[in-house]
Motif scaffolding. Structure first.
Motif, PDB file in Angstrom:
ATOM      1  N   ALA A  73      -3.049  13.810   1.795  1.00  0.00           N
ATOM      2  CA  ALA A  73      -3.232  12.414   1.372  1.00  0.00           C
ATOM      3  C   ALA A  73      -4.637  12.288   0.675  1.00  0.00           C
ATOM      4  O   ALA A  73      -5.100  11.633  -0.130  1.00  0.00           O
ATOM      5  CB  ALA A  73      -3.180  11.476   2.536  1.00  0.00           C
ATOM      6  N   ALA A  74      -5.775  13.092   1.339  1.00  0.00           N
ATOM      7  CA  ALA A  74      -7.023  12.986   0.693  1.00  0.00           C
ATOM      8  C   ALA A  74      -7.011  13.555  -0.572  1.00  0.00           C
ATOM      9  O   ALA A  74      -7.753  12.746  -1.492  1.00  0.00           O
ATOM     10  CB  ALA A  74      -8.027  13.653   1.606  1.00  0.00           C
ATOM     11  N   GLU A  77      -5.424  10.843  -3.064  1.00  0.00           N
ATOM     12  CA  GLU A  77      -6.132   9.721  -3.339  1.00  0.00           C
ATOM     13  C   GLU A  77      -7.223  10.228  -4.319  1.00  0.00           C
ATOM     14  O   GLU A  77      -7.608   9.194  -5.332  1.00  0.00           O
ATOM     15  CB  GLU A  77      -7.077   9.380  -2.113  1.00  0.00           C
ATOM     16  N   ARG A  78      -7.755  11.277  -4.350  1.00  0.00           N
ATOM     17  CA  ARG A  78      -8.663  11.823  -5.174  1.00  0.00           C
ATOM     18  C   ARG A  78      -8.065  11.794  -6.541  1.00  0.00           C
ATOM     19  O   ARG A  78      -8.722  11.511  -7.686  1.00  0.00           O
ATOM     20  CB  ARG A  78      -9.185  13.132  -4.815  1.00  0.00           C
ATOM     21  N   ASP A  81      -7.535   8.501  -8.648  1.00  0.00           N
ATOM     22  CA  ASP A  81      -8.861   7.637  -8.664  1.00  0.00           C
ATOM     23  C   ASP A  81      -8.812   7.562 -10.381  1.00  0.00           C
ATOM     24  O   ASP A  81      -9.423   8.449 -10.899  1.00  0.00           O
ATOM     25  CB  ASP A  81      -9.856   8.647  -8.212  1.00  0.00           C
ATOM     26  N   ALA A 126       0.983  13.056  -8.105  1.00  0.00           N
ATOM     27  CA  ALA A 126      -0.335  12.144  -8.167  1.00  0.00           C
ATOM     28  C   ALA A 126      -1.068  12.499  -9.529  1.00  0.00           C
ATOM     29  O   ALA A 126      -1.490  11.443 -10.107  1.00  0.00           O
ATOM     30  CB  ALA A 126      -1.024  12.515  -6.916  1.00  0.00           C
TER      31      ALA A 126
END
Length: 270
Positions: A73-74, A77-78, A81, A126
């Protein structure tokens, strides 16, 4: 020295060892800023410091265990961005399991499957959001020549990466995003040492240099190739493997577990 202005940014998983470290080095040499992902924060920082010093780029560190949902998840998220776009994604992190499927613990097999299939799928998904919006991007999924053989769950996981990358390159290259599955053979890195594998099982001619593997992968990806197989010898091996009976490409059976059953099955790259 001043960092290169307006340079592209590459995110590399498993970035402190093996092919991941070499991808980071060569991308930095090309002038890319970096986001380095691995579990060991201290080793990440040390790697970043060297790359920043030697290549005058910026290297962001992102400690994360990519077999863990929170770690994935981290990184997702990056990648999402929009204020700090990632232009190149290298899905390299992974593990190898030393023993045969039925001898491995099921938790080890689940971790193995997550690292090689679910995690790169999530990171690709992502990364594509911004890449497709911008109309440009590059993704390299580190698979293996084992994808063309029948070697248990490792071959199965790597075959998924190859199949997915072939499809993704067809689907997204017309929209500016090149996707490549890298399929190296035996390569001189820490990977086999961490598995506890006896490197003597493969003759010297089968071993590749990590620098060459990465150079060919970056060049093939830049040319828009869906699959990169470094060296003529492994191109031949993979071609033959695709037409041989499965009973021949399965190879010799793995050795059974020691009596104690305590030998580790390897560690996540990086």
């Amino acid at each position: 020295m001043t960092a290169i202005a307006n340079a592209l940014t590459a995110l590399v998983t498993g970035a402190t060892a093996g092919l991941g470290a070499e991808f980071a080095r060569q991308l930095a040499e090309e002038g890319h800023h970096l986001v380095l992902v691995a579990r060991d924060a201290g080793r990440l920082r040390a790697t970043a410091d060297v790359l920043e010093r030697d290549y005058s780029i910026t290297a962001e560190v992102l400690p994360a265990d990519l077999a863990d949902d929170a770690g994935v998840a981290a990184v997702v998220e990056r990648l999402l961005d929009a204020a700090r776009p990632v232009d190149v994604l290298v899905n390299n992190a992974g593990i190898g399991l030393l023993h045969s499927f039925e001898k491995n613990g099921v938790e080890d097999e689940k971790r193995h499957l997550k690292l090689h299939v679910q995690t790169p799928m999530e990171l690709c998904h992502a990364a594509l959001q911004g890449m497709l919006r911008r109309g440009s991007g590059r993704i390299i999924n580190v698979a293996s020549v084992a994808a063309f053989a029948t070697r248990g769950s490792y071959s199965a996981a790597k075959a998924w990466q190859v199949s997915f990358s072939r499809w993704a390159n067809l689907a997204f290259a017309p929209r500016g995003v090149k996707v490549t599955a890298l399929c190296p053979g035996f390569t001189h890195t820490e990977f086999h040492d961490r598995m506890g594998m006896d490197k003597g099982v493969a003759p010297g001619w089968m071993w590749l240099d990590a620098g060459r593997v990465v150079r060919e992968a970056l060049a093939d990806n830049n040319r828009g190739k869906a699959v990169s197989i470094p060296s003529k010898r492994y191109k031949l091996v993979s071609a033959v493997a695709r037409i041989l009976p499965a009973s021949l490409t399965a190879g010799p059976p793995k050795k059974p577990l020691p009596a104690s059953g305590s030998r580790p099955n390897g560690d996540a790259a990086g």
